[in-house]
Design a protein around this motif. Structure first.
Motif, PDB file in Angstrom:
ATOM      1  N   PHE A  93       0.842  -1.205   0.000  1.00 58.71           N
ATOM      2  CA  PHE A  93       0.000   0.000   0.000  1.00 58.71           C
ATOM      3  C   PHE A  93       0.873   1.251   0.000  1.00 58.71           C
ATOM      4  CE2 PHE A  93      -2.825  -3.111   1.949  1.00 58.71           C
ATOM      5  CZ  PHE A  93      -4.054  -2.817   1.373  1.00 58.71           C
ATOM      6  N   GLY A  94       0.415   2.282  -0.719  1.00 57.84           N
ATOM      7  CA  GLY A  94       1.000   3.611  -0.601  1.00 57.84           C
ATOM      8  C   GLY A  94       0.117   4.451   0.302  1.00 57.84           C
ATOM      9  N   ILE A  95       0.744   5.266   1.157  1.00 50.21           N
ATOM     10  CA  ILE A  95       0.010   6.179   2.036  1.00 50.21           C
ATOM     11  C   ILE A  95       0.269   7.595   1.532  1.00 50.21           C
ATOM     12  CG2 ILE A  95      -0.281   7.015   4.398  1.00 50.21           C
ATOM     13  CD1 ILE A  95       0.931   4.327   5.336  1.00 50.21           C
ATOM     14  N   TYR A  96      -0.810   8.335   1.256  1.00 53.38           N
ATOM     15  CA  TYR A  96      -0.698   9.657   0.642  1.00 53.38           C
ATOM     16  C   TYR A  96      -1.381  10.720   1.504  1.00 53.38           C
ATOM     17  CZ  TYR A  96       0.444   6.861  -3.482  1.00 53.38           C
ATOM     18  OH  TYR A  96       1.019   5.958  -4.350  1.00 53.38           O
ATOM     19  N   ARG A  97      -0.749  11.893   1.567  1.00 53.82           N
ATOM     20  CA  ARG A  97      -1.357  13.029   2.283  1.00 53.82           C
ATOM     21  C   ARG A  97      -2.435  13.635   1.389  1.00 53.82           C
ATOM     22  NH1 ARG A  97       3.288  15.587   4.318  1.00 53.82           N
ATOM     23  NH2 ARG A  97       3.501  16.580   2.297  1.00 53.82           N
ATOM     24  N   LYS A  98      -3.630  13.833   1.924  1.00 54.21           N
ATOM     25  CA  LYS A  98      -4.771  14.276   1.119  1.00 54.21           C
ATOM     26  C   LYS A  98      -4.608  15.698   0.599  1.00 54.21           C
ATOM     27  CE  LYS A  98      -9.840  14.388   1.297  1.00 54.21           C
ATOM     28  NZ  LYS A  98     -11.025  14.243   2.161  1.00 54.21           N
ATOM     29  N   SER A  99      -3.960  16.565   1.379  1.00 52.28           N
ATOM     30  CA  SER A  99      -3.892  17.988   1.018  1.00 52.28           C
ATOM     31  C   SER A  99      -3.104  18.237  -0.259  1.00 52.28           C
ATOM     32  CB  SER A  99      -3.294  18.798   2.166  1.00 52.28           C
ATOM     33  OG  SER A  99      -1.988  18.336   2.465  1.00 52.28           O
ATOM     34  N   ASP A 122      -5.288  14.265   7.432  1.00 52.07           N
ATOM     35  CA  ASP A 122      -6.124  13.497   6.513  1.00 52.07           C
ATOM     36  C   ASP A 122      -5.260  12.851   5.430  1.00 52.07           C
ATOM     37  OD1 ASP A 122      -8.515  14.259   7.827  1.00 52.07           O
ATOM     38  OD2 ASP A 122      -8.517  16.173   6.747  1.00 52.07           O
ATOM     39  N   TYR A 123      -5.546  11.578   5.156  1.00 54.61           N
ATOM     40  CA  TYR A 123      -4.735  10.792   4.225  1.00 54.61           C
ATOM     41  C   TYR A 123      -5.633   9.906   3.367  1.00 54.61           C
ATOM     42  CZ  TYR A 123      -1.061  11.985   7.601  1.00 54.61           C
ATOM     43  OH  TYR A 123      -0.204  12.647   8.423  1.00 54.61           O
ATOM     44  N   TYR A 124      -4.993   9.215   2.417  1.00 51.97           N
ATOM     45  CA  TYR A 124      -5.692   8.130   1.723  1.00 51.97           C
ATOM     46  C   TYR A 124      -4.707   7.012   1.385  1.00 51.97           C
ATOM     47  CZ  TYR A 124      -4.095  10.412  -2.666  1.00 51.97           C
ATOM     48  OH  TYR A 124      -3.353  10.993  -3.667  1.00 51.97           O
ATOM     49  N   LEU A 125      -5.252   5.796   1.293  1.00 51.79           N
ATOM     50  CA  LEU A 125      -4.489   4.595   0.951  1.00 51.79           C
ATOM     51  C   LEU A 125      -4.717   4.240  -0.504  1.00 51.79           C
ATOM     52  CD1 LEU A 125      -5.109   1.808   3.632  1.00 51.79           C
ATOM     53  CD2 LEU A 125      -2.942   2.924   3.118  1.00 51.79           C
ATOM     54  N   LYS A 126      -3.659   3.727  -1.166  1.00 48.79           N
ATOM     55  CA  LYS A 126      -3.797   3.143  -2.496  1.00 48.79           C
ATOM     56  C   LYS A 126      -3.116   1.791  -2.479  1.00 48.79           C
ATOM     57  CE  LYS A 126      -3.982   6.781  -6.031  1.00 48.79           C
ATOM     58  NZ  LYS A 126      -3.172   7.453  -7.056  1.00 48.79           N
ATOM     59  N   GLU A 127      -3.802   0.780  -2.997  1.00 50.18           N
ATOM     60  CA  GLU A 127      -3.165  -0.536  -3.103  1.00 50.18           C
ATOM     61  C   GLU A 127      -2.278  -0.523  -4.336  1.00 50.18           C
ATOM     62  OE1 GLU A 127      -5.340  -4.206  -1.851  1.00 50.18           O
ATOM     63  OE2 GLU A 127      -5.097  -4.695  -3.972  1.00 50.18           O
ATOM     64  N   LEU A 128      -0.975  -0.731  -4.140  1.00 48.19           N
ATOM     65  CA  LEU A 128      -0.015  -0.647  -5.249  1.00 48.19           C
ATOM     66  C   LEU A 128       0.222  -2.006  -5.899  1.00 48.19           C
ATOM     67  CD1 LEU A 128       2.576   1.783  -3.641  1.00 48.19           C
ATOM     68  CD2 LEU A 128       0.566   2.330  -5.015  1.00 48.19           C
ATOM     69  N   SER A 129       0.178  -3.078  -5.111  1.00 48.27           N
ATOM     70  CA  SER A 129       0.299  -4.428  -5.676  1.00 48.27           C
ATOM     71  C   SER A 129      -0.359  -5.420  -4.736  1.00 48.27           C
ATOM     72  CB  SER A 129       1.766  -4.803  -5.912  1.00 48.27           C
ATOM     73  OG  SER A 129       2.456  -4.938  -4.679  1.00 48.27           O
ATOM     74  N   SER A 167      -9.208   4.436  -4.032  1.00 49.99           N
ATOM     75  CA  SER A 167      -8.427   4.836  -2.856  1.00 49.99           C
ATOM     76  C   SER A 167      -9.331   4.827  -1.615  1.00 49.99           C
ATOM     77  CB  SER A 167      -7.807   6.218  -3.059  1.00 49.99           C
ATOM     78  OG  SER A 167      -8.800   7.164  -3.342  1.00 49.99           O
ATOM     79  N   ILE A 168      -8.700   4.732  -0.445  1.00 45.13           N
ATOM     80  CA  ILE A 168      -9.438   4.663   0.824  1.00 45.13           C
ATOM     81  C   ILE A 168      -9.013   5.848   1.688  1.00 45.13           C
ATOM     82  CG2 ILE A 168      -9.877   3.283   2.905  1.00 45.13           C
ATOM     83  CD1 ILE A 168      -8.978   0.824   1.197  1.00 45.13           C
ATOM     84  N   GLU A 169      -9.932   6.752   1.953  1.00 44.28           N
ATOM     85  CA  GLU A 169      -9.608   7.930   2.752  1.00 44.28           C
ATOM     86  C   GLU A 169      -9.691   7.613   4.252  1.00 44.28           C
ATOM     87  OE1 GLU A 169     -11.933  11.281   1.621  1.00 44.28           O
ATOM     88  OE2 GLU A 169     -11.077  11.409  -0.392  1.00 44.28           O
ATOM     89  N   PHE A 170      -8.815   8.241   5.029  1.00 42.17           N
ATOM     90  CA  PHE A 170      -8.849   8.064   6.487  1.00 42.17           C
ATOM     91  C   PHE A 170      -8.211   9.269   7.158  1.00 42.17           C
ATOM     92  CE2 PHE A 170      -4.791   6.407   5.126  1.00 42.17           C
ATOM     93  CZ  PHE A 170      -3.898   6.765   6.126  1.00 42.17           C
ATOM     94  N   SER A 171      -8.467   9.402   8.444  1.00 42.78           N
ATOM     95  CA  SER A 171      -7.884  10.492   9.232  1.00 42.78           C
ATOM     96  C   SER A 171      -7.130   9.922  10.425  1.00 42.78           C
ATOM     97  CB  SER A 171      -8.985  11.446   9.728  1.00 42.78           C
ATOM     98  OG  SER A 171      -9.623  12.076   8.635  1.00 42.78           O
ATOM     99  N   ILE A 224      -5.493   4.902  17.281  1.00 43.68           N
ATOM    100  CA  ILE A 224      -5.223   3.929  16.225  1.00 43.68           C
ATOM    101  C   ILE A 224      -6.393   3.933  15.244  1.00 43.68           C
ATOM    102  CG2 ILE A 224      -4.885   1.480  15.687  1.00 43.68           C
ATOM    103  CD1 ILE A 224      -3.645   1.180  18.480  1.00 43.68           C
ATOM    104  N   GLU A 225      -6.089   4.154  13.980  1.00 39.63           N
ATOM    105  CA  GLU A 225      -7.099   4.098  12.921  1.00 39.63           C
ATOM    106  C   GLU A 225      -6.956   2.752  12.222  1.00 39.63           C
ATOM    107  OE1 GLU A 225     -10.145   5.195  10.218  1.00 39.63           O
ATOM    108  OE2 GLU A 225      -9.567   5.977  12.183  1.00 39.63           O
ATOM    109  N   GLU A 226      -7.906   1.851  12.468  1.00 42.55           N
ATOM    110  CA  GLU A 226      -7.826   0.497  11.900  1.00 42.55           C
ATOM    111  C   GLU A 226      -8.679   0.413  10.638  1.00 42.55           C
ATOM    112  OE1 GLU A 226      -9.537  -3.613  13.406  1.00 42.55           O
ATOM    113  OE2 GLU A 226      -7.747  -3.066  14.554  1.00 42.55           O
ATOM    114  N   ILE A 227      -8.074  -0.078   9.562  1.00 41.20           N
ATOM    115  CA  ILE A 227      -8.777  -0.211   8.279  1.00 41.20           C
ATOM    116  C   ILE A 227      -8.654  -1.646   7.802  1.00 41.20           C
ATOM    117  CG2 ILE A 227      -8.860   0.523   5.859  1.00 41.20           C
ATOM    118  CD1 ILE A 227      -7.678   3.185   6.722  1.00 41.20           C
ATOM    119  N   THR A 228      -9.794  -2.286   7.572  1.00 39.33           N
ATOM    120  CA  THR A 228      -9.786  -3.631   6.995  1.00 39.33           C
ATOM    121  C   THR A 228     -10.066  -3.512   5.495  1.00 39.33           C
ATOM    122  OG1 THR A 228     -10.553  -4.638   9.050  1.00 39.33           O
ATOM    123  CG2 THR A 228     -10.858  -5.918   7.034  1.00 39.33           C
ATOM    124  N   VAL A 229      -9.174  -4.079   4.704  1.00 39.23           N
ATOM    125  CA  VAL A 229      -9.287  -4.011   3.242  1.00 39.23           C
ATOM    126  C   VAL A 229      -9.444  -5.431   2.699  1.00 39.23           C
ATOM    127  CG1 VAL A 229      -8.244  -3.144   1.123  1.00 39.23           C
ATOM    128  CG2 VAL A 229      -7.722  -2.031   3.302  1.00 39.23           C
TER     129      VAL A 229
END
Length: 204
Positions: free
Chosen positions: A122-128, A152-159, A170-174, A180-185
């Protein structure tokens, strides 16, 4: 012994804090031979942030097994080569864990099951500003985590792993301080004879 045989070279690691250059003690590295992924040594940085060992001339890579206290782990391998009678110096920088930050925890599962998925990147990206701030890979438990400043950020699955569809959205999260921000993908399986049979069995 062959008097003309080439002598070993030396690997020297210098561990520093990104931005300040402070030397970091207590980082543990595994040293692996590229040819067969054999682990040939393990090093821990001393009070001067240094660790060294002699190695036969060859191609190798480093993995950080334990990060220094208060610093984020280094993801991925660090390749290097050793030349006979020479010293190969590698400077490895760690980002400090943000004081106003929290933790992103990713859990990766196969769609419709509780099966965890190892090796998904996963890549983690800053939303701004869409800046990529980190890249993480799920471990054998299907989990990955990363410390981030509040924001604020978002996730991208790279592989993903063979047999599964890559998640295109993409999956947005804060991130909030000390939380702890838990995200199940979940990933869907690619259509195949084997997967179709499995799904038919489940439906019965």
């Amino acid at each position: 012994p062959d008097q003309d045989a080439p002598g070993p070279g030396t690997l020297e690691i210098i561990k520093t804090a990104k931005g300040t250059g402070e030397r970091l003690t207590g980082a543990v590295f595994g040293v692996y031979r590229t040819l067969d992924d054999a682990k040939v040594g393990e090093l821990t940085t001393d009070k001067d942030g240094k660790a060294s060992m002699e190695l036969p001339a060859n191609d190798y890579y480093l993995k950080e097994l334990t990060s220094p206290a208060g610093f984020q782990p280094i993801e991925g391998n660090i390749p290097f080569s050793i030349v006979s009678e020479a010293t190969r110096e590698i400077i490895v920088e760690n980002e400090p864990i943000p004081k106003n930050g929290g933790t992103l925890a990713i859990i990766k599962r196969a769609d419709g099951t509780d099966d965890r998925m190892e090796g998904v990147v996963f890549g983690i990206y800053r939303k701004s500003d869409d800046t990529k701030v980190a890249e993480v890979k799920t471990d054998r438990y299907g989990e990955a985590s990363y410390q981030l400043p509040a924001g604020d950020y978002y996730l991208k699955e790279l592989s993903t792993i063979p047999g599964f569809q890559l998640l295109n959205s993409s999956i947005e999260f804060s991130i909030e301080k000390d939380k702890i921000e838990e995200i199940t993908v979940t990933n869907k399986r690619l259509p195949s004879g084997e997967d179709t049979v499995a799904l038919l069995v489940i439906k019965k």
